[in-house]
Design a protein around this motif. Structure first.
Motif, mmCIF file in Angstrom:
data_model
loop_
_atom_site.group_PDB
_atom_site.id
_atom_site.type_symbol
_atom_site.label_atom_id
_atom_site.label_comp_id
_atom_site.label_asym_id
_atom_site.label_seq_id
_atom_site.Cartn_x
_atom_site.Cartn_y
_atom_site.Cartn_z
ATOM 1 N N GLN A 142 -2.492 83.161 12.450
ATOM 2 C CA GLN A 142 -2.979 81.862 11.977
ATOM 3 C C GLN A 142 -1.858 81.079 11.283
ATOM 4 O OE1 GLN A 142 -5.846 82.340 8.830
ATOM 5 N NE2 GLN A 142 -6.980 80.532 9.470
ATOM 6 N N SER A 143 -1.127 81.724 10.386
ATOM 7 C CA SER A 143 -0.038 81.060 9.667
ATOM 8 C C SER A 143 1.092 80.675 10.609
ATOM 9 C CB SER A 143 0.515 81.973 8.565
ATOM 10 O OG SER A 143 -0.450 82.155 7.569
ATOM 11 N N ASN A 144 1.457 81.575 11.502
ATOM 12 C CA ASN A 144 2.580 81.290 12.390
ATOM 13 C C ASN A 144 2.229 80.286 13.476
ATOM 14 O OD1 ASN A 144 5.093 82.946 11.667
ATOM 15 N ND2 ASN A 144 3.353 84.279 11.257
ATOM 16 N N TYR A 145 0.980 80.266 13.896
ATOM 17 C CA TYR A 145 0.551 79.216 14.819
ATOM 18 C C TYR A 145 0.733 77.855 14.144
ATOM 19 C CZ TYR A 145 -2.099 76.245 17.907
ATOM 20 O OH TYR A 145 -2.449 75.231 18.751
ATOM 21 N N ALA A 146 0.303 77.766 12.887
ATOM 22 C CA ALA A 146 0.450 76.507 12.148
ATOM 23 C C ALA A 146 1.926 76.147 11.985
ATOM 24 C CB ALA A 146 -0.229 76.605 10.791
ATOM 25 N N PHE A 147 2.757 77.109 11.602
ATOM 26 C CA PHE A 147 4.190 76.835 11.419
ATOM 27 C C PHE A 147 4.837 76.345 12.710
ATOM 28 C CE2 PHE A 147 4.370 80.223 7.865
ATOM 29 C CZ PHE A 147 3.983 79.295 6.912
ATOM 30 N N GLN A 148 4.394 76.885 13.838
ATOM 31 C CA GLN A 148 5.009 76.538 15.119
ATOM 32 C C GLN A 148 4.425 75.274 15.755
ATOM 33 O OE1 GLN A 148 5.121 79.944 17.796
ATOM 34 N NE2 GLN A 148 5.834 81.299 16.159
ATOM 35 N N ASN A 149 3.245 74.848 15.326
ATOM 36 C CA ASN A 149 2.571 73.757 16.028
ATOM 37 C C ASN A 149 2.142 72.566 15.176
ATOM 38 O OD1 ASN A 149 2.173 74.797 18.907
ATOM 39 N ND2 ASN A 149 1.530 76.525 17.643
ATOM 40 N N ILE A 150 2.223 72.675 13.867
ATOM 41 C CA ILE A 150 1.793 71.582 12.999
ATOM 42 C C ILE A 150 3.017 71.036 12.285
ATOM 43 C CG2 ILE A 150 0.401 70.972 10.978
ATOM 44 C CD1 ILE A 150 -1.599 73.130 11.881
ATOM 45 N N SER A 151 3.208 69.733 12.384
ATOM 46 C CA SER A 151 4.424 69.146 11.810
ATOM 47 C C SER A 151 4.216 68.531 10.423
ATOM 48 C CB SER A 151 4.988 68.093 12.764
ATOM 49 O OG SER A 151 4.024 67.082 12.988
ATOM 50 N N GLU A 152 2.987 68.290 10.003
ATOM 51 C CA GLU A 152 2.745 67.673 8.704
ATOM 52 C C GLU A 152 2.831 68.724 7.591
ATOM 53 O OE1 GLU A 152 0.332 67.568 11.114
ATOM 54 O OE2 GLU A 152 0.697 65.600 11.948
ATOM 55 N N PRO A 153 3.806 68.589 6.675
ATOM 56 C CA PRO A 153 3.974 69.584 5.603
ATOM 57 C C PRO A 153 2.722 69.763 4.748
ATOM 58 C CG PRO A 153 5.864 68.132 5.684
ATOM 59 C CD PRO A 153 4.846 67.570 6.635
ATOM 60 N N PHE A 154 1.976 68.673 4.518
ATOM 61 C CA PHE A 154 0.759 68.776 3.702
ATOM 62 C C PHE A 154 -0.221 69.762 4.321
ATOM 63 C CE2 PHE A 154 -3.620 67.499 2.828
ATOM 64 C CZ PHE A 154 -3.627 67.632 1.439
ATOM 65 N N ARG A 155 -0.409 69.679 5.633
ATOM 66 C CA ARG A 155 -1.348 70.576 6.312
ATOM 67 C C ARG A 155 -0.846 72.011 6.306
ATOM 68 N NH1 ARG A 155 -3.039 68.589 11.929
ATOM 69 N NH2 ARG A 155 -4.360 70.407 11.768
ATOM 70 N N LEU A 156 0.466 72.205 6.323
ATOM 71 C CA LEU A 156 1.022 73.552 6.273
ATOM 72 C C LEU A 156 0.875 74.170 4.892
ATOM 73 C CD1 LEU A 156 4.295 73.096 8.338
ATOM 74 C CD2 LEU A 156 2.249 74.356 9.020
ATOM 75 N N ASP A 157 0.911 73.339 3.869
ATOM 76 C CA ASP A 157 0.909 73.841 2.500
ATOM 77 C C ASP A 157 -0.487 73.897 1.887
ATOM 78 O OD1 ASP A 157 2.480 74.875 0.408
ATOM 79 O OD2 ASP A 157 2.277 72.985 -0.683
ATOM 80 N N THR A 158 -1.473 73.334 2.560
ATOM 81 C CA THR A 158 -2.830 73.303 2.045
ATOM 82 C C THR A 158 -3.595 74.521 2.551
ATOM 83 O OG1 THR A 158 -2.791 70.906 2.078
ATOM 84 C CG2 THR A 158 -4.941 71.941 1.936
ATOM 85 N N SER A 159 -4.237 75.207 1.634
ATOM 86 C CA SER A 159 -4.998 76.387 2.011
ATOM 87 C C SER A 159 -6.479 76.158 1.710
ATOM 88 C CB SER A 159 -4.490 77.599 1.230
ATOM 89 O OG SER A 159 -5.288 78.721 1.510
ATOM 90 N N ILE A 160 -7.301 76.386 2.693
ATOM 91 C CA ILE A 160 -8.748 76.301 2.514
ATOM 92 C C ILE A 160 -9.288 77.709 2.757
ATOM 93 C CG2 ILE A 160 -10.886 75.248 3.329
ATOM 94 C CD1 ILE A 160 -9.097 72.850 4.239
ATOM 95 N N LEU A 161 -9.628 78.381 1.673
ATOM 96 C CA LEU A 161 -9.978 79.798 1.732
ATOM 97 C C LEU A 161 -11.150 80.091 2.660
ATOM 98 C CD1 LEU A 161 -9.154 82.555 0.670
ATOM 99 C CD2 LEU A 161 -10.740 82.215 -1.222
#
Length: 167
Positions: free
Chosen positions: A97-116
């Motif tokens: 899940q984390s690495n998919y986001a790192f590889q496919n999402i370019s907006e830093p806010f979305r990468l740094d926001t965690s919704i438990l």
């Protein structure tokens, strides 16, 4: 069934996670390979209620990623519980899940926001999916029973939570 032999005949934690890694792309989009290690926690720092955890790396980290497993929680490295635990924390769970986001999402806010709720809901979902990868090695009735038992437990916790905190 629930307390009998539920061995999937793996030789250890690394063998389990490698098996998951080979099979996940039939259900999940491909991601580039990730460097990770899986190891046991020192039992002096392990917490009773936590079976394992994925160490979420900083966005700009190039270090090897880590999954830590509580040795006191894992009864057998070959059990279905261990298999689903590693699916939850590793592949296709939080590590994926984390690495998919790192590889496919370019907006830093979305990468740094965690919704438990989203993160844990997704990882709980992949526990159920991952059991299907064992259909050729484990009794399908045992797999289905484990899936139903997991859903039952999650629903029971949700009902208790609503009763305690809302009712």
């Amino acid at each position: 069934y629930l307390y009998g032999d539920d061995s999937a005949e793996f030789s250890g934690l690394n063998d389990v996670i490698l098996d998951l890694e080979e099979q996940i792309f039939s259900n999940f989009p491909y991601i580039e390979p990730v460097d990770y290690t899986i190891s046991y926690l020192d039992s002096q720092v392990a917490v009773d209620g936590i079976g394992a955890y994925y160490v979420v790396p900083p966005i700009d980290s190039k270090e090897v990623q880590k999954i830590k497993v509580n040795p006191d929680w894992v009864g057998s490295e070959t059990s279905l519980d261990t298999y689903t635990l590693l699916a939850h924390e590793g592949l296709p769970g939080h590590l994926y899940q984390s690495n998919y986001a790192f590889q496919n999402i370019s907006e830093p806010f979305r990468l740094d926001t965690s919704i438990l709720g989203y993160s844990e809901g997704y990882a709980s979902y992949v526990e159920l999916i991952s059991l299907n990868y064992l259909r050729d090695r484990v009794d399908p009735d045992l797999i289905r029973l484990n899936q139903c038992y997991t859903i039952f437990n999650n629903c029971m916790v949700a009902i208790c939570d609503i009763g305690i905190h809302y009712e």
